[in-house]
Design a protein around this motif. Structure first.
Motif, PDB file in Angstrom:
ATOM      1  N   MET A   1     -31.263  47.942  28.314  1.00  0.00           N
ATOM      2  CA  MET A   1     -30.839  47.128  27.526  1.00  0.00           C
ATOM      3  C   MET A   1     -31.319  46.997  26.050  1.00  0.00           C
ATOM      4  O   MET A   1     -30.848  47.245  24.920  1.00  0.00           O
ATOM      5  N   TYR A   2     -32.696  46.624  26.425  1.00  0.00           N
ATOM      6  CA  TYR A   2     -33.490  46.543  24.938  1.00  0.00           C
ATOM      7  C   TYR A   2     -33.734  47.885  24.188  1.00  0.00           C
ATOM      8  O   TYR A   2     -33.565  47.840  23.010  1.00  0.00           O
ATOM      9  N   HIS A   3     -33.764  48.804  25.166  1.00  0.00           N
ATOM     10  CA  HIS A   3     -34.068  50.257  24.450  1.00  0.00           C
ATOM     11  C   HIS A   3     -32.773  50.520  23.584  1.00  0.00           C
ATOM     12  O   HIS A   3     -33.172  51.049  22.320  1.00  0.00           O
ATOM     13  N   ALA A   4     -31.624  50.087  24.029  1.00  0.00           N
ATOM     14  CA  ALA A   4     -30.391  50.603  23.411  1.00  0.00           C
ATOM     15  C   ALA A   4     -30.017  49.202  22.164  1.00  0.00           C
ATOM     16  O   ALA A   4     -28.992  49.358  21.847  1.00  0.00           O
ATOM     17  N   HIS A   5     -30.932  48.351  21.984  1.00  0.00           N
ATOM     18  CA  HIS A   5     -30.766  47.300  21.297  1.00  0.00           C
ATOM     19  C   HIS A   5     -29.626  46.298  21.534  1.00  0.00           C
ATOM     20  O   HIS A   5     -28.656  45.894  20.822  1.00  0.00           O
ATOM     21  N   GLY A   6     -29.172  46.176  23.090  1.00  0.00           N
ATOM     22  CA  GLY A   6     -28.162  45.445  23.315  1.00  0.00           C
ATOM     23  C   GLY A   6     -28.465  44.004  23.696  1.00  0.00           C
ATOM     24  O   GLY A   6     -29.588  43.764  23.894  1.00  0.00           O
ATOM     25  N   VAL A   7     -27.355  43.164  24.029  1.00  0.00           N
ATOM     26  CA  VAL A   7     -27.657  41.792  24.370  1.00  0.00           C
ATOM     27  C   VAL A   7     -27.075  41.534  25.826  1.00  0.00           C
ATOM     28  O   VAL A   7     -27.242  40.491  26.377  1.00  0.00           O
ATOM     29  N   GLY A   8     -26.393  42.586  26.481  1.00  0.00           N
ATOM     30  CA  GLY A   8     -26.033  42.321  27.702  1.00  0.00           C
ATOM     31  C   GLY A   8     -25.977  43.869  28.263  1.00  0.00           C
ATOM     32  O   GLY A   8     -25.491  44.961  27.543  1.00  0.00           O
ATOM     33  N   LEU A   9     -25.913  44.162  29.589  1.00  0.00           N
ATOM     34  CA  LEU A   9     -25.905  45.447  30.247  1.00  0.00           C
ATOM     35  C   LEU A   9     -25.308  45.120  31.563  1.00  0.00           C
ATOM     36  O   LEU A   9     -25.897  44.336  32.212  1.00  0.00           O
TER      37      LEU A   9
ATOM     38  N   PRO B   1     -21.812  48.994  35.717  1.00  0.00           N
ATOM     39  CA  PRO B   1     -21.007  49.964  35.440  1.00  0.00           C
ATOM     40  C   PRO B   1     -21.118  50.679  34.525  1.00  0.00           C
ATOM     41  O   PRO B   1     -21.007  52.048  34.262  1.00  0.00           O
ATOM     42  N   GLN B   2     -22.125  50.177  33.452  1.00  0.00           N
ATOM     43  CA  GLN B   2     -22.521  50.853  32.216  1.00  0.00           C
ATOM     44  C   GLN B   2     -23.644  51.893  32.383  1.00  0.00           C
ATOM     45  O   GLN B   2     -23.944  52.602  31.549  1.00  0.00           O
ATOM     46  N   ILE B   3     -24.235  51.796  33.737  1.00  0.00           N
ATOM     47  CA  ILE B   3     -25.247  52.919  33.879  1.00  0.00           C
ATOM     48  C   ILE B   3     -24.815  53.488  35.361  1.00  0.00           C
ATOM     49  O   ILE B   3     -25.625  54.049  36.051  1.00  0.00           O
ATOM     50  N   SER B   4     -23.347  53.520  35.282  1.00  0.00           N
ATOM     51  CA  SER B   4     -22.884  54.280  36.361  1.00  0.00           C
ATOM     52  C   SER B   4     -22.980  53.978  37.713  1.00  0.00           C
ATOM     53  O   SER B   4     -22.623  54.504  38.880  1.00  0.00           O
TER      54      SER B   4
ATOM     55  N   LEU C   1     -22.082  48.578  24.196  1.00  0.00           N
ATOM     56  CA  LEU C   1     -23.122  50.052  24.273  1.00  0.00           C
ATOM     57  C   LEU C   1     -22.473  51.312  24.700  1.00  0.00           C
ATOM     58  O   LEU C   1     -22.655  52.505  24.415  1.00  0.00           O
ATOM     59  N   SER C   2     -21.344  51.132  25.436  1.00  0.00           N
ATOM     60  CA  SER C   2     -20.523  52.333  26.026  1.00  0.00           C
ATOM     61  C   SER C   2     -19.581  53.056  25.163  1.00  0.00           C
ATOM     62  O   SER C   2     -18.815  53.793  25.316  1.00  0.00           O
ATOM     63  N   ILE C   3     -19.432  52.068  24.002  1.00  0.00           N
ATOM     64  CA  ILE C   3     -18.192  52.598  22.760  1.00  0.00           C
ATOM     65  C   ILE C   3     -18.971  52.316  21.545  1.00  0.00           C
ATOM     66  O   ILE C   3     -18.761  51.459  20.823  1.00  0.00           O
TER      67      ILE C   3
END
Length: 189
Positions: free
Chosen positions: A38-46, A49-52, A99-101
Motif C-alpha cells: 500500500m505504501y509503495h503504491a502511495h495508497g491509503v487502503g488496500l 482482493p487487490q493482491i489477488s 489502486l486497481s483503477i
C-alpha cells in the motif's frame, strides 16, 4: 514483500471474499506485506482482493487523507473478517480513486459514520465507530471484500464515459508507478 496490484477486470475484484480461518498461514506477515504494498503504491487502503487474494482482509492508514485540523487523527489498522453493522449520517461526496483503477477518479457519496465489527491480527474482536475521512476509507476497502468497486456507484452516463479507460486498464494500457497484474495479460500466457 511488495505484491503487484490486481487491475480492473480481474474477476477476483468482483467476487465476495471468503472469511479467514484462525489458522490462516502467515497472516501477520501478509498484513505487513499489504502495508508495504500500500505504501509503495502511495495508497491509503488496500484489500486482499487487490493482491489477488479472495479473503476478507484489508489494511488502511487514513492519516494522509486528514486535513490540517485533523492531522494526527488518522487510523492505521488491519481489519480481518470485517462486517459493517451500521451506517448513518449525511451522505457526502468525495472524489475517490483506487489502486486497481489507476487514472480514474470520480465523486462517490457515502454515509458519514459507520460501526464495524472485525478482528485484529491477534484475533481480538472489536466493534468500533468511525466517521469522516476514516469512515470513507474503510467503506471503500470494505466494498472490495464485498466484490464492489467505487465505479459501481457511478451513474450509467459516468460509466459510459469511463468505459474505454477501464477497458485499457484491464489490457495493461495504463501508466502506474507501481507493479500491476493485468487480467488480459494473464489470459495470453
Amino acid at each position: 514483500m511488495i505484491y503487484p496490484i490486481t487491475a480492473y477486470g480481474d474477476p477476483v475484484l468482483k467476487e465476495p471474499a471468503q472469511d479467514i480461518p484462525k489458522d490462516y498461514p502467515e497472516l501477520k506477515e501478509l498484513v505487513e506485506d499489504m502495508y508495504a504494498t500500500m505504501y509503495h503504491a502511495h495508497g491509503v487502503g488496500l484489500a486482499a482482493p487487490q493482491i489477488s487474494k479472495g479473503i476478507r482482509l484489508f489494511v488502511i492508514d487514513s492519516e494522509p487523507m486528514m486535513d490540517d485540523e485533523d492531522k494526527g487523527k488518522g487510523v492505521k489498522k488491519a481489519f480481518i473478517n470485517p462486517e459493517i453493522v451500521e451506517e448513518d449520517g449525511e451522505e457526502w461526496g468525495f472524489e475517490e480513486g483506487c489502486l486497481s483503477i489507476p487514472g480514474v477518479r470520480e465523486v462517490v457519496y457515502r454515509p458519514e459514520r459507520i460501526v464495524i465489527r472485525y478482528f485484529d491480527e491477534e484475533w481480538n474482536e472489536h466493534e468500533d465507530t468511525y466517521d469522516g475521512m476514516t469512515a470513507r476509507v474503510i467503506q471503500h476497502e470494505y466494498d472490495h471484500v464485498e466484490g464492489i468497486l467505487f465505479t459501481d456507484y457511478l451513474s450509467g452516463l459516468k460509466k459510459r464515459l469511463i468505459k474505454n479507460k477501464l477497458a485499457k486498464i484491464s489490457k495493461g494500457e495504463v501508466d502506474a508507478d507501481y507493479k500491476m497484474r493485468f487480467p488480459e495479460m494473464s489470459k495470453k500466457r
